[in-house]
Design a protein around this motif. Structure first.
Motif, PDB file in Angstrom:
ATOM      1  N   GLY A 114      14.754 -28.492  11.714  1.00 34.31           N
ATOM      2  CA  GLY A 114      13.621 -27.723  12.223  1.00 34.31           C
ATOM      3  C   GLY A 114      12.331 -28.114  11.511  1.00 34.31           C
ATOM      4  O   GLY A 114      11.275 -28.243  12.139  1.00 34.31           O
ATOM      5  N   GLN A 115      12.413 -28.319  10.203  1.00 37.34           N
ATOM      6  CA  GLN A 115      11.220 -28.699   9.448  1.00 37.34           C
ATOM      7  C   GLN A 115      10.761 -30.095   9.838  1.00 37.34           C
ATOM      8  O   GLN A 115       9.565 -30.384   9.890  1.00 37.34           O
ATOM      9  CB  GLN A 115      11.526 -28.601   7.944  1.00 37.34           C
ATOM     10  N   TYR A 116      11.720 -30.946  10.139  1.00 37.07           N
ATOM     11  CA  TYR A 116      11.398 -32.292  10.636  1.00 37.07           C
ATOM     12  C   TYR A 116      10.677 -32.205  11.982  1.00 37.07           C
ATOM     13  O   TYR A 116       9.665 -32.873  12.205  1.00 37.07           O
ATOM     14  CB  TYR A 116      12.714 -33.063  10.744  1.00 37.07           C
ATOM     15  N   ILE A 117      11.162 -31.347  12.867  1.00 35.95           N
ATOM     16  CA  ILE A 117      10.517 -31.206  14.182  1.00 35.95           C
ATOM     17  C   ILE A 117       9.095 -30.674  14.021  1.00 35.95           C
ATOM     18  O   ILE A 117       8.144 -31.219  14.594  1.00 35.95           O
ATOM     19  CB  ILE A 117      11.334 -30.256  15.083  1.00 35.95           C
ATOM     20  N   VAL A 118       8.950 -29.614  13.208  1.00 34.02           N
ATOM     21  CA  VAL A 118       7.615 -29.015  13.075  1.00 34.02           C
ATOM     22  C   VAL A 118       6.664 -29.998  12.384  1.00 34.02           C
ATOM     23  O   VAL A 118       5.488 -30.103  12.757  1.00 34.02           O
ATOM     24  CB  VAL A 118       7.699 -27.675  12.325  1.00 34.02           C
ATOM     25  N   GLY A 119       7.156 -30.755  11.401  1.00 37.28           N
ATOM     26  CA  GLY A 119       6.322 -31.783  10.783  1.00 37.28           C
ATOM     27  C   GLY A 119       5.873 -32.806  11.816  1.00 37.28           C
ATOM     28  O   GLY A 119       4.696 -33.189  11.864  1.00 37.28           O
ATOM     29  N   GLY A 120       6.797 -33.235  12.649  1.00 36.09           N
ATOM     30  CA  GLY A 120       6.445 -34.192  13.705  1.00 36.09           C
ATOM     31  C   GLY A 120       5.434 -33.586  14.668  1.00 36.09           C
ATOM     32  O   GLY A 120       4.498 -34.254  15.109  1.00 36.09           O
ATOM     33  N   ALA A 137      -0.670 -33.602   7.610  1.00 32.97           N
ATOM     34  CA  ALA A 137      -0.318 -32.558   8.575  1.00 32.97           C
ATOM     35  C   ALA A 137       1.194 -32.413   8.682  1.00 32.97           C
ATOM     36  O   ALA A 137       1.721 -31.295   8.732  1.00 32.97           O
ATOM     37  CB  ALA A 137      -0.911 -32.888   9.940  1.00 32.97           C
ATOM     38  N   GLY A 138       1.907 -33.539   8.706  1.00 34.85           N
ATOM     39  CA  GLY A 138       3.362 -33.502   8.796  1.00 34.85           C
ATOM     40  C   GLY A 138       3.969 -32.773   7.610  1.00 34.85           C
ATOM     41  O   GLY A 138       4.834 -31.893   7.764  1.00 34.85           O
ATOM     42  N   ILE A 139       3.500 -33.148   6.412  1.00 32.47           N
ATOM     43  CA  ILE A 139       4.023 -32.497   5.198  1.00 32.47           C
ATOM     44  C   ILE A 139       3.705 -31.002   5.248  1.00 32.47           C
ATOM     45  O   ILE A 139       4.566 -30.154   4.984  1.00 32.47           O
ATOM     46  CB  ILE A 139       3.413 -33.155   3.937  1.00 32.47           C
ATOM     47  N   ALA A 140       2.453 -30.693   5.596  1.00 38.56           N
ATOM     48  CA  ALA A 140       2.053 -29.279   5.630  1.00 38.56           C
ATOM     49  C   ALA A 140       2.870 -28.513   6.664  1.00 38.56           C
ATOM     50  O   ALA A 140       3.295 -27.382   6.412  1.00 38.56           O
ATOM     51  CB  ALA A 140       0.557 -29.174   5.943  1.00 38.56           C
ATOM     52  N   GLY A 141       3.104 -29.144   7.816  1.00 38.19           N
ATOM     53  CA  GLY A 141       3.883 -28.478   8.859  1.00 38.19           C
ATOM     54  C   GLY A 141       5.288 -28.172   8.385  1.00 38.19           C
ATOM     55  O   GLY A 141       5.781 -27.054   8.547  1.00 38.19           O
ATOM     56  N   GLY A 142       5.933 -29.168   7.794  1.00 43.35           N
ATOM     57  CA  GLY A 142       7.287 -28.968   7.294  1.00 43.35           C
ATOM     58  C   GLY A 142       7.332 -27.893   6.220  1.00 43.35           C
ATOM     59  O   GLY A 142       8.219 -27.035   6.199  1.00 43.35           O
ATOM     60  N   MET A 143       6.330 -27.950   5.323  1.00 43.41           N
ATOM     61  CA  MET A 143       6.282 -26.953   4.236  1.00 43.41           C
ATOM     62  C   MET A 143       6.055 -25.559   4.799  1.00 43.41           C
ATOM     63  O   MET A 143       6.699 -24.596   4.384  1.00 43.41           O
ATOM     64  CB  MET A 143       5.145 -27.287   3.274  1.00 43.41           C
ATOM     65  N   TRP A 183      10.990 -21.126  -3.936  1.00 39.64           N
ATOM     66  CA  TRP A 183       9.786 -21.650  -3.284  1.00 39.64           C
ATOM     67  C   TRP A 183       9.721 -23.164  -3.402  1.00 39.64           C
ATOM     68  O   TRP A 183       9.525 -23.879  -2.417  1.00 39.64           O
ATOM     69  CB  TRP A 183       8.531 -21.036  -3.908  1.00 39.64           C
ATOM     70  N   LEU A 184       9.896 -23.626  -4.641  1.00 46.26           N
ATOM     71  CA  LEU A 184       9.749 -25.056  -4.899  1.00 46.26           C
ATOM     72  C   LEU A 184      10.771 -25.859  -4.094  1.00 46.26           C
ATOM     73  O   LEU A 184      10.443 -26.841  -3.431  1.00 46.26           O
ATOM     74  CB  LEU A 184       9.962 -25.298  -6.391  1.00 46.26           C
ATOM     75  N   ALA A 185      12.023 -25.394  -4.126  1.00 45.03           N
ATOM     76  CA  ALA A 185      13.084 -26.146  -3.454  1.00 45.03           C
ATOM     77  C   ALA A 185      12.818 -26.214  -1.952  1.00 45.03           C
ATOM     78  O   ALA A 185      12.929 -27.284  -1.341  1.00 45.03           O
ATOM     79  CB  ALA A 185      14.440 -25.480  -3.710  1.00 45.03           C
ATOM     80  N   LEU A 186      12.424 -25.107  -1.361  1.00 47.13           N
ATOM     81  CA  LEU A 186      12.212 -25.123   0.089  1.00 47.13           C
ATOM     82  C   LEU A 186      10.950 -25.893   0.456  1.00 47.13           C
ATOM     83  O   LEU A 186      10.914 -26.604   1.464  1.00 47.13           O
ATOM     84  CB  LEU A 186      12.176 -23.692   0.631  1.00 47.13           C
ATOM     85  N   LEU A 187       9.914 -25.770  -0.375  1.00 46.58           N
ATOM     86  CA  LEU A 187       8.691 -26.506  -0.049  1.00 46.58           C
ATOM     87  C   LEU A 187       8.915 -28.011  -0.172  1.00 46.58           C
ATOM     88  O   LEU A 187       8.432 -28.796   0.645  1.00 46.58           O
ATOM     89  CB  LEU A 187       7.535 -26.062  -0.948  1.00 46.58           C
ATOM     90  N   ILE A 188       9.668 -28.416  -1.195  1.00 46.57           N
ATOM     91  CA  ILE A 188       9.939 -29.853  -1.335  1.00 46.57           C
ATOM     92  C   ILE A 188      10.786 -30.331  -0.163  1.00 46.57           C
ATOM     93  O   ILE A 188      10.480 -31.329   0.490  1.00 46.57           O
ATOM     94  CB  ILE A 188      10.644 -30.146  -2.676  1.00 46.57           C
ATOM     95  N   GLY A 189      11.858 -29.599   0.128  1.00 44.68           N
ATOM     96  CA  GLY A 189      12.727 -29.992   1.243  1.00 44.68           C
ATOM     97  C   GLY A 189      11.967 -30.011   2.560  1.00 44.68           C
ATOM     98  O   GLY A 189      12.056 -30.968   3.338  1.00 44.68           O
ATOM     99  N   GLY A 190      11.173 -28.953   2.803  1.00 46.09           N
ATOM    100  CA  GLY A 190      10.417 -28.876   4.045  1.00 46.09           C
ATOM    101  C   GLY A 190       9.355 -29.952   4.120  1.00 46.09           C
ATOM    102  O   GLY A 190       9.153 -30.580   5.170  1.00 46.09           O
ATOM    103  N   GLY A 191       8.672 -30.180   3.003  1.00 41.80           N
ATOM    104  CA  GLY A 191       7.610 -31.181   2.981  1.00 41.80           C
ATOM    105  C   GLY A 191       8.149 -32.571   3.275  1.00 41.80           C
ATOM    106  O   GLY A 191       7.568 -33.332   4.056  1.00 41.80           O
ATOM    107  N   MET A 192       9.282 -32.891   2.663  1.00 38.09           N
ATOM    108  CA  MET A 192       9.847 -34.227   2.890  1.00 38.09           C
ATOM    109  C   MET A 192      10.359 -34.360   4.324  1.00 38.09           C
ATOM    110  O   MET A 192      10.187 -35.413   4.941  1.00 38.09           O
ATOM    111  CB  MET A 192      10.964 -34.494   1.901  1.00 38.09           C
ATOM    112  N   ALA A 193      10.972 -33.307   4.818  1.00 35.95           N
ATOM    113  CA  ALA A 193      11.435 -33.368   6.206  1.00 35.95           C
ATOM    114  C   ALA A 193      10.242 -33.505   7.147  1.00 35.95           C
ATOM    115  O   ALA A 193      10.270 -34.270   8.117  1.00 35.95           O
ATOM    116  CB  ALA A 193      12.250 -32.117   6.549  1.00 35.95           C
ATOM    117  N   LEU A 212       7.362 -34.861   6.416  1.00 35.40           N
ATOM    118  CA  LEU A 212       6.855 -36.237   6.296  1.00 35.40           C
ATOM    119  C   LEU A 212       7.736 -37.181   7.120  1.00 35.40           C
ATOM    120  O   LEU A 212       7.238 -38.072   7.824  1.00 35.40           O
ATOM    121  CB  LEU A 212       6.841 -36.669   4.825  1.00 35.40           C
ATOM    122  N   ALA A 213       9.044 -36.978   7.046  1.00 41.75           N
ATOM    123  CA  ALA A 213       9.945 -37.817   7.843  1.00 41.75           C
ATOM    124  C   ALA A 213       9.639 -37.662   9.326  1.00 41.75           C
ATOM    125  O   ALA A 213       9.627 -38.638  10.082  1.00 41.75           O
ATOM    126  CB  ALA A 213      11.402 -37.453   7.552  1.00 41.75           C
TER     127      ALA A 213
END
Lengths: 365, 368, 309
Positions: free
Chosen positions: A92-98, A123-129, A247-257, A259-260
């Motif tokens: 889901g974070q990958y989709i929203v980042g995209g 924008a992608g990183i921010a979206g995922g985060m 917070w940190l774990a989800l933001l990192i995971g979401g941000g990377m997804a 970005l992907a």
């Protein structure tokens, strides 16, 4: 029983590295046997799935393209899993980042300039985060289980994608088909190796993974994350709260997804289409585990999964192996790896007398 | 998630030309192309040939082609379950590297990948089914399924007792608009009060939901059902409920619903595949855009259920033969949409290509 | 739309809800024992394909359902062995189970596509089963009555029996249960196998109630909705029943509204589709708010148990 199971005083480092290799090897052997019994050429299947992509240099570019998003998402997840935060909604974070990157691309479609791609990446990183911050907030504020919320939100993200692609974002130039316009040249990732299809996504994924590996293994931050995961109470004394970790774990995971997602939509896809969710977010969970939740391991694991995908297609073309066989190989590999985990923490020891043997049920514990 | 049913239409006029062939990339050796004794042909499918629908049709076309040209001259490869998007790019490149002379991509969403791969292999011929853009070694082909829909609509208009028919689609894409309108317009010629309810299941693949959509429609008076999704889910509900009937889509589905199966639109890609592969054999293949229908035998109406009255069969045949000889057109005026816009006056027709390019409307009497 | 439609809508929504309800009941028991099995979708697919294969071979619906339950329970035991005996991560193992189920069912099911499967119809006489009004009670497949019986049975088991108490104890506090002398792993094995069997029966609902055929990925994601439903129902069987019918109502009403035409579409269809998931998240938050920060999830959910002897 001639062997006894006992807990190792410290987890075996040898086994940490050995079990993934063994899992892959045993998968090959078992796979060859099973598919031979089913009437296919099992040995050829293993050869085409696991070796052709490595031996055929023309396939390397495909491995790079397929592995990049898996590695990127896998690294983000691995860091979170280390801290015992179970984000399974990277899809889901990958989709929203995209989608966030697509939004920027559509808004700036008439513009040119080097800054467009970095803007889309942000924008992608921010979206995922942002999307991952929903489960983070719910976990911290309301103690809602993040496994469940991240999973639920993945399905919501797919609907968001459909809504945009069939509605406001539909291209006027694609004859009514649900897709956006093609991104312009400055919104599309450049090919970095001439004569191949490798775009900037692959090196970015590797660099991010290496930086993460360095941070996790060599920095205070990495130590804190690992401590929170293994001993939450100790971490509190070290001045690192469980909430911050969530917070940190989800933001990192979401941000990377995220970005992907941006790298995929501006790279191999070149526009947003309904087929954008390709299960990278779920496959990356396997990658994270196969990589032993270690960013460096995730690079290798991402490549192994990419090999099975690419090789699976080769096997279908050359020996007619049915497509679902690839899924069976992947599941088998993951099962064996997870089973192998056991031997990191336990060992078998020969026992001399039958009297000292524990009942099987207890021994298995 | 994969797109199962995204198929578009194109006429020769609206096809985009992709600029001259990009320089061949150095990683592939170039082979001279001329008349040849044998051909390797590959087919890329989005699902599996046993889906009784879209993929089945393409595989049958391949089998017909093999039978016509001989297995000693043609060698075929089928790749199934290929997702649309970048994953398909890999498959097209692999097939070209394996020395296939002609590669058929049988789904709309393969287009971006084929347009990327084709310039890298200038000696390989690519064929994009339902596509909208060509290149020097990339042709597009499609079938005028809406012609078959007009025949089904004729049967529905005459046989429906409630005067309400239904059209189940996955998502509102151009081909669904075209098929649903053709069905409805033909039905209205037989029953001026005919109503067609269009329902989208909003999922690319969900047989259980299609079946529930059919239940919802039948419960609200629908007694003839047609679907634009692959598989017999809706037809089986028609059988279970004992309504007047439904139609097979892509293939004959009478095995699933012996009573309710009135007839079917059968996809026959054989004629096109024979033509395309033969032209590779004799060295005459060229960039083209093909959109054939009932006349060329690419869209075939299956056997009529014996329970259909003779006059209905006769009328359906009249429409079918009329479309073949050009005396009947599925989009003959007057055509007014649900908002009162006039799309064709009495005596005019809407050209298929124009319709396809601008068809996000429903004819009067349709409910969506 | 009119009032005449109430009975047909109920009939359709009960059918649509039944597989989700059955699968969720099984998952509920597994989760109550402290095990989170994300492989429901995979187990349902295995159940569906085995049901079709046995039905087409033997022609016996009940044998087919039993075999579906058995096959899915076996797949659940693979999961159980890894997560319980080898204390592997439950999330990863569950996902692997879904991948396995998807691949296995597609491969194993190939010979059975393209064949119609007989429906499992109401066991009552046609006068009752097809009666205009009475069909609301008698018009369902035996699987529907089974699902209702199982709601009561699971509730009774969990709340009224000693075994149910033990199972809940194992899920709430595994170490205490272990120290009293209960076999934590034994209980969890049984719960996981039960979850698998129920998922298999849920899978058989697809060819036997909803759409009598086999095709790859037949369940199209219903397993994930079942997982959401367990949470939505706060791990309570009767709420699970209400939740399943509510989810079914949302999905069914959407189709009936569309089929009615006109301006019945109040929300974009994407929002309808996202609604069950959003509602589940909302319920999680509400439960937590009401209980001042404690959710009703079993305390040991998803945690491997390693005795500290």
């Amino acid at each position: 029983m001639l062997f006894k199971v006992e807990k190792r005083p410290v987890p075996s480092q040898t086994m940490v590295y050995l079990t993934p290799v063994l899992a892959v090897l045993v998968t090959m052997v078992l796979g060859a046997i099973i598919f031979s019994l089913m009437g296919y050429d099992g040995i050829a299947a293993v050869r085409e799935i696991f070796f052709t992509p490595i031996l055929n240099t023309l396939k390397w570019q495909d491995l790079a393209v397929k592995a990049a998003p898996l590695i990127l998402i896998g690294v983000g997840l691995a860091i979170g899993y280390r801290a015992n935060v179970w984000n399974i909604g990277a899809e889901g974070q990958y989709i929203v980042g995209g989608l966030a990157a697509t939004g920027v691309a559509l808004a700036t479609h008439e513009m040119t300039g080097w800054y467009l791609l970095p803007l889309m990446a942000l924008a992608g990183i921010a979206g995922g985060m942002a999307y991952a911050s929903i489960p983070a907030f719910l976990k911290v504020r309301y103690k809602v289980n993040e496994i469940l919320t991240t999973l639920m939100l993945t399905y919501v993200a797919v609907q968001l994608l459909n809504y945009l692609i069939f509605g406001p974002w539909k291209s006027p130039r694609s004859f009514g088909q649900p897709q956006t316009v093609l991104f312009n040249a400055d919104q599309t990732l450049p090919y970095i190796i001439p004569g191949t299809i490798v775009q900037a996504g692959a090196p970015i994924a590797v660099i991010v993974a290496l930086v993460a590996w360095f941070l996790m293994s060599r920095s205070i931050f990495g130590f804190q994350v690992r401590t929170v995961g293994t001993a939450p109470n100790a971490a509190r004394y070290a001045g690192f709260s469980a909430n911050q970790t969530v917070w940190l774990a989800l933001l990192i995971g979401g941000g990377m997804a995220g970005l992907a997602g941006m790298l995929e939509v501006s790279g191999p896809f070149g526009r947003m289409v309904p087929q954008f969710p390709t299960n990278y977010g779920f496959t990356a969970i396997i990658v994270a585990f196969l990589g032993r939740l270690n960013p460096a391991g995730v690079i290798i694991a991402g490549l192994v999964l990419a090999i099975t995908f690419v090789g699976g297609e080769v096997a279908q073309i050359t020996i007619g192996l049915p497509f679902p066989a690839v899924g069976i190989f992947q599941a088998m590999m993951l099962f064996l790896l997870l089973a192998g985990d056991f031997f990191v923490r336990y060992r078998l020891r020969r026992v001399v007398t039958a009297a000292s043997v524990k009942p099987a049920s207890e021994a298995a514990e | 998630m994969t797109v199962k049913n995204a198929r578009a239409m194109i006429s020769r006029r609206t096809a985009l030309k992709i600029g001259g062939a990009a320089a061949a990339l150095p990683l592939i050796g170039s082979r001279a192309f001329a008349q040849q004794d044998t051909v390797k042909a590959a087919f890329v499918l989005i699902g599996t040939p046993d889906d009784n629908g879209w993929n089945y049709g393409h595989d049958q076309g391949r089998i017909d082609m093999l039978a016509a040209l001989g297995e000693d001259r043609v060698e075929t490869t089928v790749v199934t379950n290929v997702p649309e998007g970048p994953d398909s790019e890999r498959v097209f490149r692999e097939l070209a590297q394996q020395g296939n002379d002609i590669i058929f991509g049988t789904s709309f969403g393969y287009g971006d990948s084929m347009l990327k791969v084709a310039p890298m292999f200038p000696d390989t011929k690519f064929e994009w089914c339902t596509g909208y853009a060509t290149a020097p070694n990339l042709s597009i082909y499609n079938a005028r399924f809406h012609e078959g829909r007009a025949v089904l609509g004729t049967i529905a208009g005459m046989m429906s007792e409630t005067g309400i028919g239904a059209y189940i689609g996955s998502f509102p894409i151009p081909e669904v608009f075209m098929g649903a309108n053709a069905f409805h317009i033909a039905a209205r010629k037989k029953n001026p009060d005919f109503v067609t309810k269009v329902v989208y299941v909003d999922s690319w693949f969900d047989p259980a939901k299609e079946a529930d959509a059919a239940r919802a429609l039948i419960d609200q008076g629908v007694d003839v059902i047609t679907q634009h999704t692959d598989g017999p889910a809706a037809l089986q509900v028609a059988e279970e409920r004992g309504i007047i009937g439904g139609f097979g889509q892509g293939a004959d589905m009478s095995a699933f619903a012996p009573e309710a199966h009135l007839t079917s639109i059968i996809d026959k890609w054989g004629p096109y595949y024979i033509h395309a592969v033969e032209s590779v054999l004799d060295g005459t293949w060229e960039e083209s855009s093909s959109w054939e229908g009932l006349a060329a035998g690419e869209v075939v109406i299956g056997p009529y259920n014996p329970k259909i009255p003779e006059d209905v069969v006769a009328e359906a045949e009249r429409v079918r033969l009329g479309i073949i000889d050009g005396s009947i057109h599925p989009f003959a005026g007057p055509i007014v949409d649900t908002n009162g816009n006039v799309w064709a006056e009495e005596g005019d027709i809407i050209d298929d290509g124009e319709f396809w390019a601008d068809s996000a409307w429903y004819a009067e009497g349709m409910e969506a | 739309m009119s009032f005449d439609l109430i009975i047909p809508i109920i009939i359709t929504l009960v059918g649509a809800s039944t597989p989700i309800l059955i699968a969720a009941l099984g998952e509920l028991v597994a989760e109550k024992s402290g095990v989170l099995n994300l492989g429901v979708e995979g187990m349902m697919l295995i159940g569906a394909v085995v049901a079709v294969a046995v039905m087409l071979t033997t022609g016996n619906h009940y044998l087919a359902i039993i075999c579906a339950a058995g096959a899915s329970a076996c797949s659940a035991l693979i999961f159980g062995f890894l997560t319980l005996s080898l204390s592997a991560n439950q999330v990863a193992t569950g996902l692997a189970l879904t991948i396995l189920g998807t691949g296995f069912s597609a491969l194993f099911g190939q010979p059975y596509t393209g064949q119609a499967v007989p429906l499992l119809r109401s066991p009552f006489a046609p006068e009752l089963a097809q009666h205009e009004v009475l069909r609301i009670f008698f018009g369902y497949s035996p699987l529907v009555y089974f699902s209702l019986i199982m709601v009561v049975a699971v509730w009774w088991f969990l709340q009224r029996t000693r075994w149910g108490l033990i199972l809940r104890a194992v899920g709430e506090s595994d170490h205490s249960a272990h120290s009293i002398g209960y076999s934590v792993l034994g209980v969890r094995y049984l719960a996981v196998a039960f979850g698998g069997a129920m998922a298999g029966i849920a899978g058989s609902c697809f060819p036997f109630i909803l759409t009598p055929q086999w095709v790859e990925r037949l369940t199209s994601g219903r397993g994930w909705i079942a997982l959401a439903l367990v949470v939505f129902a706060a791990w309570k069987p009767f709420r699970l029943l209400a939740g399943a019918y509510l989810f079914g109502l949302i999905a069914t009403m959407e189709l009936y509204a569309k089929a009615a035409g006109g301006n019945f579409r109040i929300l974009p269809s994407e929002l309808w589709a996202a609604l069950p998931y959003l509602a589940t998240i909302l319920v999680l938050v509400l439960i937590s708010m009401r209980r001042q920060g404690s959710t009703s999830a079993p305390a040991c959910l998803g945690r491997p148990f390693v005795p500290s002897n």
